[in-house]
Design a protein around this motif. Structure first.
Motif, mmCIF file in Angstrom:
data_model
loop_
_atom_site.group_PDB
_atom_site.id
_atom_site.type_symbol
_atom_site.label_atom_id
_atom_site.label_comp_id
_atom_site.label_asym_id
_atom_site.label_seq_id
_atom_site.Cartn_x
_atom_site.Cartn_y
_atom_site.Cartn_z
ATOM 1 N N PHE A 37 25.377 -12.784 -12.331
ATOM 2 C CA PHE A 37 23.860 -12.077 -12.201
ATOM 3 C C PHE A 37 24.052 -10.432 -12.104
ATOM 4 O O PHE A 37 24.946 -9.639 -12.193
ATOM 5 C CB PHE A 37 23.397 -12.401 -10.750
ATOM 6 C CG PHE A 37 23.043 -13.561 -10.388
ATOM 7 C CD1 PHE A 37 21.926 -14.243 -10.924
ATOM 8 C CD2 PHE A 37 24.124 -14.570 -9.643
ATOM 9 C CE1 PHE A 37 21.648 -15.664 -10.689
ATOM 10 C CE2 PHE A 37 23.812 -15.773 -9.758
ATOM 11 C CZ PHE A 37 22.652 -16.409 -9.946
ATOM 12 N N LEU A 38 22.738 -9.934 -12.432
ATOM 13 C CA LEU A 38 22.590 -8.686 -12.378
ATOM 14 C C LEU A 38 22.492 -7.891 -10.755
ATOM 15 O O LEU A 38 22.090 -8.913 -9.988
ATOM 16 C CB LEU A 38 21.194 -8.119 -12.903
ATOM 17 C CG LEU A 38 20.838 -6.800 -12.969
ATOM 18 C CD1 LEU A 38 21.502 -5.967 -14.284
ATOM 19 C CD2 LEU A 38 19.384 -6.555 -13.361
ATOM 20 N N SER A 39 23.140 -7.218 -10.185
ATOM 21 C CA SER A 39 22.947 -6.709 -9.067
ATOM 22 C C SER A 39 22.005 -5.418 -8.775
ATOM 23 O O SER A 39 22.097 -4.563 -9.714
ATOM 24 C CB SER A 39 24.493 -6.097 -8.589
ATOM 25 O OG SER A 39 24.190 -5.660 -7.058
ATOM 26 N N GLY A 40 21.097 -5.761 -7.742
ATOM 27 C CA GLY A 40 19.771 -4.797 -7.573
ATOM 28 C C GLY A 40 19.341 -4.653 -8.948
ATOM 29 O O GLY A 40 19.101 -5.717 -9.771
ATOM 30 N N ALA B 205 0.931 -1.152 -0.079
ATOM 31 C CA ALA B 205 -0.007 0.007 0.026
ATOM 32 C C ALA B 205 0.790 1.335 -0.041
ATOM 33 O O ALA B 205 0.484 2.202 -0.392
ATOM 34 C CB ALA B 205 -0.936 0.180 1.117
ATOM 35 N N ASP B 206 1.910 1.205 0.536
ATOM 36 C CA ASP B 206 2.762 2.312 0.654
ATOM 37 C C ASP B 206 3.774 2.627 -0.729
ATOM 38 O O ASP B 206 4.786 3.346 -0.800
ATOM 39 C CB ASP B 206 3.883 2.367 1.976
ATOM 40 C CG ASP B 206 4.812 1.130 1.841
ATOM 41 O OD1 ASP B 206 4.811 0.415 0.841
ATOM 42 O OD2 ASP B 206 5.680 0.880 2.784
ATOM 43 N N GLY B 207 3.427 1.676 -1.560
ATOM 44 C CA GLY B 207 4.055 1.849 -2.972
ATOM 45 C C GLY B 207 5.315 1.020 -2.996
ATOM 46 O O GLY B 207 5.855 0.883 -4.127
ATOM 47 N N PHE B 208 5.938 0.531 -1.865
ATOM 48 C CA PHE B 208 7.213 -0.229 -2.069
ATOM 49 C C PHE B 208 6.857 -1.448 -2.208
ATOM 50 O O PHE B 208 5.697 -2.094 -2.125
ATOM 51 C CB PHE B 208 8.129 -0.037 -0.727
ATOM 52 C CG PHE B 208 8.503 1.147 -0.442
ATOM 53 C CD1 PHE B 208 9.907 1.142 -1.040
ATOM 54 C CD2 PHE B 208 7.892 2.246 -0.009
ATOM 55 C CE1 PHE B 208 10.669 2.552 -0.933
ATOM 56 C CE2 PHE B 208 8.644 3.467 0.135
ATOM 57 C CZ PHE B 208 9.984 3.660 -0.142
ATOM 58 N N VAL C 207 27.915 5.838 -10.429
ATOM 59 C CA VAL C 207 26.770 6.474 -9.967
ATOM 60 C C VAL C 207 25.362 5.574 -10.435
ATOM 61 O O VAL C 207 25.350 5.205 -11.619
ATOM 62 C CB VAL C 207 26.635 7.854 -10.434
ATOM 63 C CG1 VAL C 207 25.375 8.590 -9.668
ATOM 64 C CG2 VAL C 207 27.875 8.669 -9.818
ATOM 65 N N GLN C 208 24.507 5.358 -9.428
ATOM 66 C CA GLN C 208 23.324 4.665 -9.878
ATOM 67 C C GLN C 208 23.527 3.127 -10.629
ATOM 68 O O GLN C 208 22.957 2.814 -11.644
ATOM 69 C CB GLN C 208 22.543 5.595 -11.090
ATOM 70 C CG GLN C 208 21.372 6.351 -10.761
ATOM 71 C CD GLN C 208 20.318 6.611 -11.659
ATOM 72 O OE1 GLN C 208 20.423 6.388 -12.662
ATOM 73 N NE2 GLN C 208 19.252 7.235 -11.276
ATOM 74 N N GLY C 209 24.463 2.403 -9.966
ATOM 75 C CA GLY C 209 24.718 1.269 -10.526
ATOM 76 C C GLY C 209 24.488 0.061 -9.906
ATOM 77 O O GLY C 209 24.923 -0.999 -10.504
ATOM 78 N N SER D 201 16.872 2.978 -13.907
ATOM 79 C CA SER D 201 16.012 3.650 -12.974
ATOM 80 C C SER D 201 15.302 2.585 -12.144
ATOM 81 O O SER D 201 14.664 1.897 -12.666
ATOM 82 C CB SER D 201 14.930 4.497 -13.512
ATOM 83 O OG SER D 201 13.847 4.680 -12.550
ATOM 84 N N THR D 202 15.529 2.460 -10.801
ATOM 85 C CA THR D 202 14.835 1.351 -9.711
ATOM 86 C C THR D 202 13.514 1.609 -9.854
ATOM 87 O O THR D 202 12.820 0.661 -10.097
ATOM 88 C CB THR D 202 15.876 1.607 -8.541
ATOM 89 O OG1 THR D 202 17.066 1.483 -8.616
ATOM 90 C CG2 THR D 202 15.176 0.493 -7.653
ATOM 91 N N PRO D 203 12.966 2.707 -9.534
ATOM 92 C CA PRO D 203 11.362 2.864 -9.597
ATOM 93 C C PRO D 203 10.839 2.474 -10.753
ATOM 94 O O PRO D 203 9.748 1.590 -10.919
ATOM 95 C CB PRO D 203 11.351 4.352 -9.316
ATOM 96 C CG PRO D 203 12.426 4.868 -8.734
ATOM 97 C CD PRO D 203 13.569 4.021 -9.455
ATOM 98 N N LYS D 204 11.507 2.539 -12.251
ATOM 99 C CA LYS D 204 11.048 2.192 -13.304
ATOM 100 C C LYS D 204 10.883 0.591 -13.510
ATOM 101 O O LYS D 204 10.118 0.184 -14.007
ATOM 102 C CB LYS D 204 11.786 2.841 -14.582
ATOM 103 C CG LYS D 204 11.262 4.232 -14.901
ATOM 104 C CD LYS D 204 11.942 4.739 -16.347
ATOM 105 C CE LYS D 204 11.623 6.143 -16.360
ATOM 106 N NZ LYS D 204 12.683 6.810 -17.114
ATOM 107 N N ALA D 205 11.994 0.082 -12.955
ATOM 108 C CA ALA D 205 12.273 -1.262 -12.999
ATOM 109 C C ALA D 205 11.066 -1.937 -12.117
ATOM 110 O O ALA D 205 10.444 -3.037 -12.708
ATOM 111 C CB ALA D 205 13.533 -1.680 -12.587
ATOM 112 N N PHE D 206 10.709 -1.485 -11.193
ATOM 113 C CA PHE D 206 9.938 -2.168 -10.145
ATOM 114 C C PHE D 206 8.543 -1.872 -10.764
ATOM 115 O O PHE D 206 7.640 -2.761 -10.865
ATOM 116 C CB PHE D 206 9.630 -1.270 -8.773
ATOM 117 C CG PHE D 206 10.370 -1.846 -7.837
ATOM 118 C CD1 PHE D 206 10.328 -3.121 -7.073
ATOM 119 C CD2 PHE D 206 11.640 -1.206 -7.239
ATOM 120 C CE1 PHE D 206 11.069 -3.781 -6.323
ATOM 121 C CE2 PHE D 206 12.472 -1.620 -6.284
ATOM 122 C CZ PHE D 206 12.336 -2.853 -5.760
#
Ligand code: C5P
Length: 324
Positions: free
Chosen positions: A272-275, A29-32, A102-104, A183-188
């Motif tokens: 693997f991909l990380s994060g 519910a909190d978007g996470f 950065v952003q990796g 972008s992490t939010p976009k990936a989610f």
């Protein structure tokens, strides 16, 4: 009263992490999203220097133009909260020597923030209680708390609930950092769009089972290293660990999927991909194998570095660079 600390600088290493598997669960519910992951700190690092002088405010110094100097920097946000909690006074100057991408997907910004927090405590000679540090770290981002533990760390909740796992032996590792910003939010969001929801809880259960089996073996009281055929880190990977983000990030950035294959071809026992990326990593049977892989990958045009996974003990042994 301002601190009489104009000349005191504490410099620390801000180590990176990789994710040894990452499962994405339901959107909350909190978007996470519910997460289940094993974080592992590695030897690659930035350098962070913190000092406090007369005056007020927070100043970030960094040569890398991609690093923000304002409130959007995680270091800034942590210092704001920590100074309030410790009733600290003075102008906090944070110097970031950026070596990590950065952003990796290696948690660079999160690690920088935790390193800053711990260096700041040392500069102003105050210590926050453990729960307070964890609270501040978790408020600033899901990936921060793991860096308060280091080594091999189980992450649940949105990734911010962290549990130290038994130290695993240092393992040779190669990190590939393609020039791609994911972008992490976009990936989610892409995960939600493509792969909602039937089955996602099954995947969590599946990983949970794999982890439980692995952990119960580790903690069964027997000296587990003797009983294991090979490096338990590699065994963990075999226990069914994978990174769900690969399913949404690889189709979008085929180059990253190629990087994973390149690591495997260069001799990685697993890659693997990380994060959410764009960092890829491979685990190797030996440091020599890792170095040879780096040479080969660079010849193919990949930005690759050899490093080693850091046990909790090594992480804290190497954390402080200088205090003067
Ligand atoms: O916590 P952090 O700032 O790293 O999260 C960045 C963004 O990633 C969040 O705003 C959210 O969109 C997404 N996220 C998520 N589920 C998580 C962690 C992050 O959806 N467990």
């Amino acid at each position: 009263m301002a601190y009489n600390l104009a000349s005191m600088t504490v410099q620390v290493r801000s180590f990176a992490k990789i994710n040894l598997g990452l499962r994405i669960g339901a959107a909350r519910a909190d978007g996470f999203h519910e997460l289940l992951t094993v974080y592992q700190t590695i030897g690659l690092h930035d350098l962070i220097g913190v000092s406090v002088s007369r005056g007020s405010g927070i100043e970030i110094r960094c040569d890398d133009p991609r690093v923000p100097r304002d409130q959007s920097n995680t270091c800034y946000r942590v210092v704001e909260k920590a100074m309030r909690a410790m009733k600290g006074k003075g102008r906090v100057v944070i110097e970031i020597e950026k070596r990590l991408p950065v952003q990796g997907g290696m948690g660079g910004a999160s690690s920088n923030a935790v390193a800053t927090l711990l260096a700041l405590e040392r500069v102003i000679k105050k210590t926050l209680p453990g729960e307070e540090r964890l609270r501040i770290a978790a408020e600033v981002g899901s990936d921060l708390p793991l860096f308060l533990i280091g080594g091999t760390v189980l992450g649940v909740g949105r990734g911010e609930q962290v549990y130290p796992l038994e130290d695993l032996p240092g393992t040779a590792c190669v990190v590939v950092t393609p020039e791609v910003g994911v972008s992490t939010p976009k990936a989610f969001a892409e995960w939600d769009r493509k792969l909602t929801l039937p089955g996602s809880s099954d995947r969590m259960v599946e990983l949970g089972r794999g982890l439980s089996a692995w952990l119960s073996e580790s903690y069964s009281g027997a000296p587990f290293r003797r009983g294991r055929a090979e490096n338990p880190l590699l065994e963990l990977v075999r226990a069914g660990i994978k990174n769900d983000f690969e399913q949404v990030v690889f189709p979008e950035y085929p180059e990253l999927s190629e990087g994973k294959s390149a690591l495997e071809r260069a001799g990685a026992r697993c890659a693997f991909l990380s994060g959410s990326g764009s960092t890829l990593y491979g685990l190797f049977a030996s440091r020599q194998g890792a170095r040879a892989a780096v040479t080969r990958l660079r010849q193919q045009g990949w930005a690759a570095q050899a490093t080693v996974t850091l046990t909790r003990r090594r992480y804290w042994q190497k954390f402080l660079v200088s205090s003067f």
